[in-house]
Design a protein around this motif. Structure first.
Motif, PDB file in Angstrom:
ATOM      1  N   GLY A  91      33.699  25.938  42.955  1.00 19.95           N
ATOM      2  CA  GLY A  91      33.794  26.928  44.017  1.00 19.95           C
ATOM      3  C   GLY A  91      33.031  28.202  43.729  1.00 19.95           C
ATOM      4  N   GLN A  92      32.619  28.397  42.493  1.00 20.10           N
ATOM      5  CA  GLN A  92      31.864  29.594  42.143  1.00 20.10           C
ATOM      6  C   GLN A  92      30.377  29.268  42.091  1.00 20.10           C
ATOM      7  N   PRO A  93      29.500  30.208  42.507  1.00 21.85           N
ATOM      8  CA  PRO A  93      28.054  29.936  42.485  1.00 21.85           C
ATOM      9  C   PRO A  93      27.527  29.829  41.064  1.00 21.85           C
ATOM     10  N   LEU A  94      26.511  29.029  40.918  1.00 23.06           N
ATOM     11  CA  LEU A  94      25.886  28.868  39.609  1.00 23.06           C
ATOM     12  C   LEU A  94      25.126  30.134  39.229  1.00 23.06           C
ATOM     13  N   PRO A  95      25.112  30.475  37.977  1.00 17.74           N
ATOM     14  CA  PRO A  95      24.377  31.677  37.569  1.00 17.74           C
ATOM     15  C   PRO A  95      22.876  31.482  37.736  1.00 17.74           C
ATOM     16  N   THR A  96      22.210  32.529  38.160  1.00 15.56           N
ATOM     17  CA  THR A  96      20.759  32.486  38.345  1.00 15.56           C
ATOM     18  C   THR A  96      20.075  32.714  37.007  1.00 15.56           C
ATOM     19  N   PRO A  97      19.212  31.771  36.600  1.00 16.61           N
ATOM     20  CA  PRO A  97      18.544  31.963  35.308  1.00 16.61           C
ATOM     21  C   PRO A  97      17.603  33.166  35.358  1.00 16.61           C
ATOM     22  N   ALA A  98      17.555  33.837  34.271  1.00 20.70           N
ATOM     23  CA  ALA A  98      16.698  35.019  34.193  1.00 20.70           C
ATOM     24  C   ALA A  98      15.236  34.600  34.126  1.00 20.70           C
ATOM     25  N   LYS A  99      14.404  35.278  34.906  1.00 15.93           N
ATOM     26  CA  LYS A  99      12.984  34.981  34.918  1.00 15.93           C
ATOM     27  C   LYS A  99      12.297  35.676  33.748  1.00 15.93           C
ATOM     28  N   PRO A 100      11.458  34.940  33.069  1.00 14.52           N
ATOM     29  CA  PRO A 100      10.757  35.591  31.949  1.00 14.52           C
ATOM     30  C   PRO A 100       9.802  36.666  32.451  1.00 14.52           C
ATOM     31  N   ASP A 101       9.791  37.727  31.761  1.00 12.06           N
ATOM     32  CA  ASP A 101       8.933  38.853  32.120  1.00 12.06           C
ATOM     33  C   ASP A 101       7.550  38.618  31.512  1.00 12.06           C
ATOM     34  N   ILE A 102       6.675  37.992  32.317  1.00 14.21           N
ATOM     35  CA  ILE A 102       5.326  37.662  31.846  1.00 14.21           C
ATOM     36  C   ILE A 102       4.338  38.504  32.652  1.00 14.21           C
ATOM     37  N   ALA A 103       3.596  39.254  31.990  1.00 17.53           N
ATOM     38  CA  ALA A 103       2.600  40.098  32.655  1.00 17.53           C
ATOM     39  C   ALA A 103       1.350  39.264  32.935  1.00 17.53           C
ATOM     40  N   VAL A 104       0.943  39.233  34.204  1.00 21.86           N
ATOM     41  CA  VAL A 104      -0.250  38.491  34.611  1.00 21.86           C
ATOM     42  C   VAL A 104      -1.373  39.482  34.843  1.00 21.86           C
ATOM     43  N   THR A 105      -2.413  39.291  34.126  1.00 23.29           N
ATOM     44  CA  THR A 105      -3.562  40.186  34.228  1.00 23.29           C
ATOM     45  C   THR A 105      -4.744  39.411  34.789  1.00 23.29           C
ATOM     46  N   ILE A 106      -5.268  39.863  35.916  1.00 25.99           N
ATOM     47  CA  ILE A 106      -6.421  39.224  36.543  1.00 25.99           C
ATOM     48  C   ILE A 106      -7.671  39.956  36.087  1.00 25.99           C
ATOM     49  N   PRO A 107      -8.553  39.252  35.414  1.00 17.49           N
ATOM     50  CA  PRO A 107      -9.754  39.953  34.937  1.00 17.49           C
ATOM     51  C   PRO A 107     -10.637  40.395  36.100  1.00 17.49           C
ATOM     52  N   ALA A 108     -11.310  41.453  35.904  1.00 18.92           N
ATOM     53  CA  ALA A 108     -12.209  41.981  36.919  1.00 18.92           C
ATOM     54  C   ALA A 108     -13.452  41.096  37.022  1.00 18.92           C
ATOM     55  N   PRO A 109     -14.023  40.981  38.220  1.00 21.61           N
ATOM     56  CA  PRO A 109     -15.237  40.157  38.346  1.00 21.61           C
ATOM     57  C   PRO A 109     -16.377  40.732  37.530  1.00 21.61           C
ATOM     58  N   PRO A 110     -17.246  39.867  37.042  1.00 15.52           N
ATOM     59  CA  PRO A 110     -18.355  40.372  36.217  1.00 15.52           C
ATOM     60  C   PRO A 110     -19.315  41.222  37.034  1.00 15.52           C
ATOM     61  N   ASP A 111     -19.927  42.133  36.379  1.00 15.48           N
ATOM     62  CA  ASP A 111     -20.892  43.027  37.015  1.00 15.48           C
ATOM     63  C   ASP A 111     -22.266  42.356  37.006  1.00 15.48           C
ATOM     64  N   LEU A 112     -22.725  41.972  38.202  1.00 18.59           N
ATOM     65  CA  LEU A 112     -24.009  41.291  38.334  1.00 18.59           C
ATOM     66  C   LEU A 112     -25.081  42.208  38.911  1.00 18.59           C
ATOM     67  N   SER A 113     -24.826  43.501  38.863  1.00 17.21           N
ATOM     68  CA  SER A 113     -25.805  44.428  39.416  1.00 17.21           C
ATOM     69  C   SER A 113     -27.115  44.414  38.635  1.00 17.21           C
ATOM     70  N   ALA A 114     -27.071  44.027  37.378  1.00 18.95           N
ATOM     71  CA  ALA A 114     -28.301  43.990  36.583  1.00 18.95           C
ATOM     72  C   ALA A 114     -29.148  42.759  36.893  1.00 18.95           C
ATOM     73  N   PHE A 115     -28.636  41.835  37.718  1.00 14.19           N
ATOM     74  CA  PHE A 115     -29.380  40.622  38.054  1.00 14.19           C
ATOM     75  C   PHE A 115     -29.593  40.586  39.561  1.00 14.19           C
ATOM     76  N   PRO A 116     -30.618  41.192  40.088  1.00 15.14           N
ATOM     77  CA  PRO A 116     -30.853  41.202  41.535  1.00 15.14           C
ATOM     78  C   PRO A 116     -31.205  39.811  42.028  1.00 15.14           C
ATOM     79  N   PRO A 117     -30.838  39.489  43.270  1.00 16.51           N
ATOM     80  CA  PRO A 117     -31.175  38.158  43.799  1.00 16.51           C
ATOM     81  C   PRO A 117     -32.677  37.999  43.952  1.00 16.51           C
TER      82      PRO A 117
END
Length: 228
Positions: free
Chosen positions: A70-96
């Protein structure tokens, strides 16, 4: 007479003293020794199950505690994982590159021969079939040779094979199957003449005929439609 009175006085005095002794603890907020409450007993606990140990000496984790019904199940704790998205490379030195430096675009293969004169300016042809026949007749060889020569001279063109078969209400499925076999037979003969399979598009249809009517004369055929 005096002796009896004295004994009565002594008995009354003893009773008063006893009553005074019992009332004094009650007045001070104490409980008489006979009615004193017992000290709380410690709660009984089930002895913990000893941890199971594997043969290699590693201890198994203990099972999770049971949750009452009759009691709700405990919610598991979510791991605190930091997600870092790298910045796109700078291609300004290579003109089309400039458009002039790119190679020219090739849209189609070069022609592989000359187109027959009788097929110039023609957008659609029709190849008749005998009733209930799955393959084209022998006299269709010249027509298929000319179609293959035109497709070789125009590599950008495609060819639609629209096959038909006469169908009555009780045999519509069989008619569509016969039309499909006819379209495939024409396609295989063009492939044998060097035409790419991807340039040949197959359609199978039936020509419905009402009950008691006669099928049209051109009901059994394969239409050849040239597409750019």
């Amino acid at each position: 007479m005096q002796t009896k009175t004295t004994s009565h006085r002594h008995a009354l005095a003893a009773a008063l003293l006893l009553a005074a002794g019992l009332a004094a603890p009650a007045a001070q907020g104490q409980t008489p020794p006979a009615q004193a409450t017992q000290a709380p007993q410690p709660e009984s606990r089930t002895p913990e199950r000893p941890a199971e140990v594997l043969p290699n000496g590693q201890a198994l984790p203990r099972p999770a505690p049971r949750v009452p019904r009759g009691q709700p199940l405990p919610t598991p704790a979510k791991p605190d994982i930091a997600v870092t998205i790298p910045a796109p490379p700078d291609l300004s030195a290579f003109p089309p590159p400039a458009m002039a430096e790119l190679p020219p675009r090739v849209d189609a293969k070069p022609p592989q021969g000359e187109m027959p004169a009788q097929f110039t300016g023609v957008s659609q042809l029709s190849l008749p079939f005998a009733p209930n026949a799955e393959a084209p007749a022998q006299d269709a060889k010249a027509l298929l040779d000319g179609i293959a020569a035109r497709l070789a001279a125009r590599p950008a063109e495609r060819l639609e094979l629209r096959a038909y078969a006469s169908a009555f209400p009780e045999k519509e499925t069989a008619a569509r199957r016969l039309a499909l076999l006819r379209a495939r037979a024409v396609r295989e003969q063009l492939i044998a003449r060097g035409i790419d399979r991807e340039r040949l598009v197959v359609f199978a249809r039936d020509v419905g005929t009402p009950p008691g009517a006669v099928a049209p004369a051109n009901a059994d055929r394969v239409d050849l439609v040239f597409r750019p």
